[in-house]
Write a protein that holds these residues in place. Structure first.
Motif, PDB file in Angstrom:
ATOM      1  N   ALA A   1      48.386  41.811  35.501  1.00 34.88           N
ATOM      2  CA  ALA A   1      47.663  42.982  36.009  1.00 34.88           C
ATOM      3  C   ALA A   1      46.301  43.126  35.336  1.00 34.88           C
ATOM      4  O   ALA A   1      45.315  43.513  35.979  1.00 34.88           O
ATOM      5  CB  ALA A   1      48.497  44.246  35.790  1.00 34.88           C
ATOM      6  N   LEU A   2      46.217  42.805  34.047  1.00 41.04           N
ATOM      7  CA  LEU A   2      44.935  42.897  33.351  1.00 41.04           C
ATOM      8  C   LEU A   2      43.955  41.839  33.842  1.00 41.04           C
ATOM      9  O   LEU A   2      42.739  42.084  33.888  1.00 41.04           O
ATOM     10  CB  LEU A   2      45.149  42.747  31.836  1.00 41.04           C
ATOM     11  CG  LEU A   2      45.836  43.920  31.140  1.00 41.04           C
ATOM     12  CD1 LEU A   2      46.084  43.608  29.671  1.00 41.04           C
ATOM     13  CD2 LEU A   2      44.996  45.189  31.269  1.00 41.04           C
ATOM     14  N   ILE A   3      44.464  40.664  34.219  1.00 44.86           N
ATOM     15  CA  ILE A   3      43.589  39.645  34.805  1.00 44.86           C
ATOM     16  C   ILE A   3      42.931  40.196  36.075  1.00 44.86           C
ATOM     17  O   ILE A   3      41.722  40.031  36.296  1.00 44.86           O
ATOM     18  CB  ILE A   3      44.391  38.363  35.112  1.00 44.86           C
ATOM     19  CG1 ILE A   3      44.792  37.662  33.821  1.00 44.86           C
ATOM     20  CG2 ILE A   3      43.582  37.413  35.992  1.00 44.86           C
ATOM     21  CD1 ILE A   3      45.718  36.482  34.022  1.00 44.86           C
ATOM     22  N   LEU A   4      43.730  40.849  36.913  1.00 45.02           N
ATOM     23  CA  LEU A   4      43.191  41.455  38.134  1.00 45.02           C
ATOM     24  C   LEU A   4      42.179  42.538  37.795  1.00 45.02           C
ATOM     25  O   LEU A   4      41.099  42.623  38.410  1.00 45.02           O
ATOM     26  CB  LEU A   4      44.336  42.049  38.958  1.00 45.02           C
ATOM     27  CG  LEU A   4      43.930  42.809  40.225  1.00 45.02           C
ATOM     28  CD1 LEU A   4      43.416  41.841  41.277  1.00 45.02           C
ATOM     29  CD2 LEU A   4      45.108  43.605  40.772  1.00 45.02           C
ATOM     30  N   GLU A   5      42.507  43.366  36.805  1.00 40.72           N
ATOM     31  CA  GLU A   5      41.615  44.474  36.443  1.00 40.72           C
ATOM     32  C   GLU A   5      40.239  43.974  36.030  1.00 40.72           C
ATOM     33  O   GLU A   5      39.210  44.441  36.538  1.00 40.72           O
ATOM     34  CB  GLU A   5      42.237  45.268  35.295  1.00 40.72           C
ATOM     35  CG  GLU A   5      41.286  46.299  34.696  1.00 40.72           C
ATOM     36  CD  GLU A   5      41.733  46.799  33.343  1.00 40.72           C
ATOM     37  OE1 GLU A   5      40.892  47.373  32.635  1.00 40.72           O
ATOM     38  OE2 GLU A   5      42.900  46.607  32.986  1.00 40.72           O
ATOM     39  N   TYR A   6      40.209  43.015  35.101  1.00 46.87           N
ATOM     40  CA  TYR A   6      38.921  42.589  34.571  1.00 46.87           C
ATOM     41  C   TYR A   6      38.133  41.763  35.582  1.00 46.87           C
ATOM     42  O   TYR A   6      36.900  41.823  35.604  1.00 46.87           O
ATOM     43  CB  TYR A   6      39.136  41.804  33.273  1.00 46.87           C
ATOM     44  CG  TYR A   6      39.642  42.660  32.146  1.00 46.87           C
ATOM     45  CD1 TYR A   6      38.961  43.805  31.760  1.00 46.87           C
ATOM     46  CD2 TYR A   6      40.820  42.339  31.468  1.00 46.87           C
ATOM     47  CE1 TYR A   6      39.432  44.607  30.731  1.00 46.87           C
ATOM     48  CE2 TYR A   6      41.288  43.133  30.434  1.00 46.87           C
ATOM     49  CZ  TYR A   6      40.596  44.259  30.078  1.00 46.87           C
ATOM     50  OH  TYR A   6      41.059  45.062  29.062  1.00 46.87           O
ATOM     51  N   THR A   7      38.819  41.009  36.441  1.00 46.67           N
ATOM     52  CA  THR A   7      38.104  40.214  37.441  1.00 46.67           C
ATOM     53  C   THR A   7      37.437  41.116  38.474  1.00 46.67           C
ATOM     54  O   THR A   7      36.234  41.004  38.742  1.00 46.67           O
ATOM     55  CB  THR A   7      39.073  39.248  38.140  1.00 46.67           C
ATOM     56  OG1 THR A   7      39.672  38.393  37.158  1.00 46.67           O
ATOM     57  CG2 THR A   7      38.331  38.396  39.148  1.00 46.67           C
TER      58      THR A   7
ATOM     59  N   ILE B   1      52.586  37.638  43.593  1.00 48.74           N
ATOM     60  CA  ILE B   1      52.060  36.301  43.294  1.00 48.74           C
ATOM     61  C   ILE B   1      52.312  35.963  41.822  1.00 48.74           C
ATOM     62  O   ILE B   1      52.701  34.840  41.475  1.00 48.74           O
ATOM     63  CB  ILE B   1      50.553  36.235  43.624  1.00 48.74           C
ATOM     64  CG1 ILE B   1      50.326  36.415  45.131  1.00 48.74           C
ATOM     65  CG2 ILE B   1      49.953  34.909  43.151  1.00 48.74           C
ATOM     66  CD1 ILE B   1      48.865  36.548  45.509  1.00 48.74           C
ATOM     67  N   GLY B   2      52.115  36.942  40.953  1.00 48.12           N
ATOM     68  CA  GLY B   2      52.365  36.723  39.531  1.00 48.12           C
ATOM     69  C   GLY B   2      53.818  36.391  39.236  1.00 48.12           C
ATOM     70  O   GLY B   2      54.110  35.540  38.391  1.00 48.12           O
ATOM     71  N   VAL B   3      54.745  37.052  39.934  1.00 50.82           N
ATOM     72  CA  VAL B   3      56.161  36.757  39.754  1.00 50.82           C
ATOM     73  C   VAL B   3      56.459  35.303  40.126  1.00 50.82           C
ATOM     74  O   VAL B   3      57.191  34.590  39.421  1.00 50.82           O
ATOM     75  CB  VAL B   3      57.030  37.720  40.588  1.00 50.82           C
ATOM     76  CG1 VAL B   3      58.486  37.264  40.616  1.00 50.82           C
ATOM     77  CG2 VAL B   3      56.929  39.130  40.033  1.00 50.82           C
ATOM     78  N   LEU B   4      55.868  34.853  41.230  1.00 49.24           N
ATOM     79  CA  LEU B   4      56.091  33.465  41.662  1.00 49.24           C
ATOM     80  C   LEU B   4      55.519  32.475  40.646  1.00 49.24           C
ATOM     81  O   LEU B   4      56.147  31.447  40.343  1.00 49.24           O
ATOM     82  CB  LEU B   4      55.468  33.241  43.040  1.00 49.24           C
ATOM     83  CG  LEU B   4      56.076  34.050  44.190  1.00 49.24           C
ATOM     84  CD1 LEU B   4      55.306  33.811  45.488  1.00 49.24           C
ATOM     85  CD2 LEU B   4      57.547  33.690  44.377  1.00 49.24           C
TER      86      LEU B   4
END
Length: 640
Positions: A129-135, A603-606
Motif C-alpha cells: 500500500a505504501l508503494i502505491l501511496e508514494y508512486t 495484485i499484491g496478494v498474488l
C-alpha cells in the motif's frame, strides 16, 4: 516457552500449513544481524536534516487552497481550532512512530515495524500500500507544479513549448513534460546521496516557510489595520456548529501527512534514539504552528463566506490592494510542491530495499551503491514509474488512494505499539546457517535438564534432545535471564495467561473500533441495527481499554530492540485513540477509492503468494527464545 522452534517442525507449522507464513515475524536489526547483511546505508542525517525532510514532506501546496475550502464549507472562523484538533490527532500517530523508529531504526518505516510486531502477511500489505501511496503521490504532486510555474511566467500557456502541457488527440490524453522532467531531476538528486538531497530539500523548504511567514506577518499587519473584519460576524465563531468544526478537522488532517517520511530514513540517522523523536516532534510542531497562524490571518482578513475556494490567500491580499503578493504566494506554492515531491519519492526506494532484503521482492532492489551508499536501483525504478505516470496520466482522480496507504500505516503502527508493550515477540528467527551452534546450545541445555530431573543422559534419544524445553535453569553466565525465569517458575502460568488475555484484548479492541466507526459513518443503515452495532463496538473498545489498563505490561518491553530512546506516553489510551481516529478516516474515504485500492491490494496478494512467500528470508529460519539468541550467536562465532 520452548527453547527451539523450527519453521519446518511438526505441530504448529503443520496445522497451519501454508498460512504460517502470514504470521512469521522477523527480529529487530541487531549488531549480529547487521554482520550478516552487507547492504547498509550511509549514516549522515542529524536533527536539522530530519526537520527539513519532515516539514518539506508535510507542507504541500494544498494548504494554500485548503484554508478557503474548509473555512467556506465546514469550519468558518473556527478553522484554526480545526487545524489544532487535526494536529493533535496527527501527534498521536507521531508518538507511536517516534517510539518504534527509535527502537527499530532500520529502513522500511511502518512495513518494518509491522513485520517485527504483527507478521509477514500484514507487513506485506502495508508495504504494498505504501508503494502505491508514494508512486501516485509523487506523480500527482509533479502534475501540480507545471500550472503554478506557468503562473510565475505570466499565464497558463507561458511555459516553453517543450515543457508545456500538450493534448494528444488520438489518445485523448494530456501529457505533461514538465512534470516528468521534474521527477527525473529529483530522482537524480536522490541518487547523488542522502545528505546532498536533504540539503537541497532544506533550501526549498526554507523558501516555502519564508513565503508562509510573509503571509502571516503581512496578513497580520493588514488585519490589525482593518480591524479583523472576518471575525466580526453575526453568525459567531462557529457558524456550522461544533460538528462543522470537527468535519473540518477530518479534512485538514491530511495536511499533516508526510512526517512519516522521517521514519523511513531511520537507518541513515547518526543517533536514531535521540534524533528521530526530536525530528518527528519538531517537524510536526512547526507544521501545526504555521497552519494555525496562516488560518488565523486569512480567516480574519476576509469573511469565510467570501473566500475564493481556488486562491483564498492571493484573493485575500488582493482585496486589500496587495495584488503583487500573489507572486510571493505562487513561489511558496511551487517550492512547497517541489519539496513535497522530494518527500514523496525519498521513502519508496527505502521501502523497496527493505522488502527486497527480506526476500519479498527481487534482490536487485536491495543493492546499495558503494560510493553514494544509496539504493540507486530502487530510486531509479521509483523515478521511472513516477515520471511515466506524471507524463501520461491525470492522477488527480486517484489522489484518494494516497490516503489509504498512509492511514493503514498509521493504524498498524499504533497496533504495533500495543503489541510491543503487552505481547512483544519472545522468539527471534535465526538463519539456518547457525544450525550447528543452535544444536550445540540446545544439547547443552538438554543435558543439564536431564541432570536436574535425575535422568541419565544416555537414556534420552536424539529426537528427545531436540524437543522444546520448558523452564530450564541455566547455571552458566551466558544466559542469566533464563536463571531469573527459573527463580520465578511459579509465575510462568500467570504470565502465559497474561499474554493470552492481552493478545485477545488487542484484537477485540481493533474489531470494536472498526464496528463503531463503520456503524457511526454509514447513516443508511437501519436505526436499530446502527445503534446496536455502535453499542457493541463501543463496549468492545471501552472493555479493551479497561483490560489493557488493568493488566501489567510485559517486562520484556524494556529490552526490546534498541533501548534508551523515546517511550510513547499514555499507553494504552493513546494508541487506541490513534487506531479509532485512523479507522474512522479510512472508512470515510469512499467506496470508489476503496474499489481502486482493493484491485491494487489483490495484485499484491498474488505477488506475495507466487513470489514473496516462497522467497522470504524466513522460509528456513529457526526460531529460538530471545534470551538465548546472543549465546547462540557467540557460539556460532566460536565454531566459525
Amino acid at each position: 516457552m520452548g527453547f527451539l522452534v523450527d519453521s519446518k517442525q511438526e505441530g504448529f507449522g503443520a496445522s497451519w500449513g501454508g498460512l504460517k507464513s502470514l504470521v512469521r515475524r522477523k527480529q529487530v536489526d541487531s549488531a549480529h544481524s547487521k554482520r550478516l547483511n552487507h547492504h547498509q546505508l550511509a549514516k549522515e542525517l542529524t536533527v536539522p536534516h530530519l526537520i527539513a525532510i519532515g516539514v518539506g514532506s508535510t507542507i504541500g501546496a494544498g494548504v494554500y487552497i485548503l484554508v478557503g475550502t474548509v473555512a467556506r464549507e465546514h469550519s468558518g472562523p473556527a478553522l484554526t481550532i480545526s487545524f489544532l484538533i487535526a494536529g493533535i490527532a496527527a501527534a498521536l500517530s507521531a508518538f507511536c512512530y517516534a517510539e518504534l523508529a527509535s527502537r527499530c531504526p532500520s529502513a522500511g518505516s511502518a512495513y518494518h515495524y509491522s513485520y517485527i510486531c504483527v507478521g509477514e502477511g500484514i507487513a506485506w500489505l502495508i508495504g504494498w500500500a505504501l508503494i502505491l501511496e508514494y508512486t501516485i503521490g509523487g506523480a500527482a504532486v509533479a502534475r501540480g507544479i507545471s500550472p503554478n510555474l506557468a503562473l510565475l511566467f505570466g499565464g497558463e500557456n507561458s511555459l516553453p513549448f517543450f515543457l508545456a502541457r500538450q493534448h494528444i488527440p488520438g489518445l485523448d490524453i494530456v501529457v505533461d513534460p514538465c512534470a516528468s522532467v521534474l521527477v527525473f531531476v529529483v530522482t537524480g538528486l536522490l541518487c547523488v546521496g542522502i545528505k546532498e538531497s536533504t540539503l537541497v530539500q532544506a533550501i526549498v523548504t526554507t523558501a516555502n516557510v519564508c513565503a508562509m511567514i510573509f503571509v502571516i506577518v503581512a496578513g497580520g499587519y493588514l488585519g490589525f489595520k482593518t480591524g479583523w473584519t472576518g471575525y466580526e460576524l453575526p453568525t459567531g465563531y462557529f457558524p456550522f456548529g461544533v460538528d462543522g468544526m470537527l468535519a473540518g478537522s477530518a479534512t485538514v488532517f491530511f495536511a499533516y501527512i508526510g512526517f512519516d517520511s522521517v521514519a523511513s530514513t531511520a537507518e541513515e540517522v547518526k543517533n536514531p534514539q535521540r534524533d528521530l523523536p526530536l525530528g518527528i516532534a519538531t517537524a510536526l510542531s512547526i507544521c501545526c504552528g504555521l497552519y494555525m497562524l496562516v488560518s488565523v490571518v486569512i480567516v480574519g482578513l476576509v469573511p469565510y463566506y467570501a473566500m475564493d475556494p481556488d486562491t483564498p490567500i492571493s484573493s485575500a491580499f488582493a482585496s486589500h490592494g496587495m495584488q503583487w503578493a500573489a507572486y510571493i504566494i505562487t513561489i511558496g506554492a511551487v517550492t512547497a510542491l517541489c519539496s513535497t515531491l522530494m518527500g514523496s519519492i525519498l521513502p519508496q526506494p527505502r521501502i523497496l530495499m527493505a522488502m527486497a532484503r527480506d526476500g519479498l521482492l527481487p534482490s536487485l532492489f536491495s543493492d546499495v551503491n558503494e560510493s553514494t551508499q544509496v539504493p540507486v536501483k530502487s530510486t531509479l525504478a521509483t523515478g521511472i514509474v513516477a515520471a511515466t505516470l506524471a507524463f501520461v496520466m491525470d492522477v488527480s482522480q486517484l489522489a484518494g488512494m494516497v490516503s489509504v496507504g498512509t492511514l493503514l500505516a498509521f493504524t498498524m503502527v499504533a497496533i504495533s505499539v500495543l503489541i510491543l508493550r503487552y505481547v512483544p515477540p519472545d522468539e527471534v528467527p535465526l538463519p539456518s546457517s547457525l544450525q550447528e551452534s543452535i544444536d550445540s546450545v540446545t544439547l547443552k541445555y538438554s543435558k543439564y535438564t536431564q541432570v536436574i530431573s535425575g535422568e541419565k543422559p544416555e537414556m534420552s534419544s536424539s529426537r528427545d534432545s531436540s524437543q522444546p524445553l520448558l523452564g530450564n535453569k541455566n547455571v552458566t553466565i551466558d544466559c542469566p535471564v533464563v536463571e531469573k525465569q527459573e527463580a520465578q517458575v511459579s509465575c510462568i502460568p500467570s504470565e502465559e495467561n497474561r499474554r493470552k488475555i492481552a493478545g485477545w484484548t488487542i484484537m477485540l479492541t481493533c474489531i470494536g473500533a472498526f464496528i463503531l466507526t463503520f456503524a457511526a459513518s454509514n447513516l443508511w443503515l437501519p436505526s436499530l441495527l446502527r445503534f446496536t452495532l455502535c453499542g457493541v463496538g463501543g463496549i468492545l473498545l471501552l472493555s479493551g481499554l479497561v483490560v489493557l489498563t488493568c493488566i501489567d505490561q510485559d517486562d520484556a518491553r524494556h529490552n526490546f530492540g534498541h533501548t534508551g530512546g523515546f517511550i510513547c506516553p499514555f499507553v494504552p489510551l493513546l494508541p487506541i485513540a490513534c487506531i479509532l481516529i485512523n479507522v474512522y478516516l479510512l472508512i470515510n474515504l469512499g467506496a470508489a477509492t476503496w474499489a481502486r485500492v482493493s484491485i491494487w491490494l489483490l495484485i499484491g496478494v498474488l505477488v506475495y503468494v507466487f513470489y514473496g512467500r516462497s522467497h522470504s528470508s524466513l522460509v528456513d529460519a529457526v526460531y529460538v527464545p530471545t534470551v538465548c539468541a546472543d549465546e547462540i550467536y557467540r557460539s556460532g562465532e566460536v565454531l566459525a
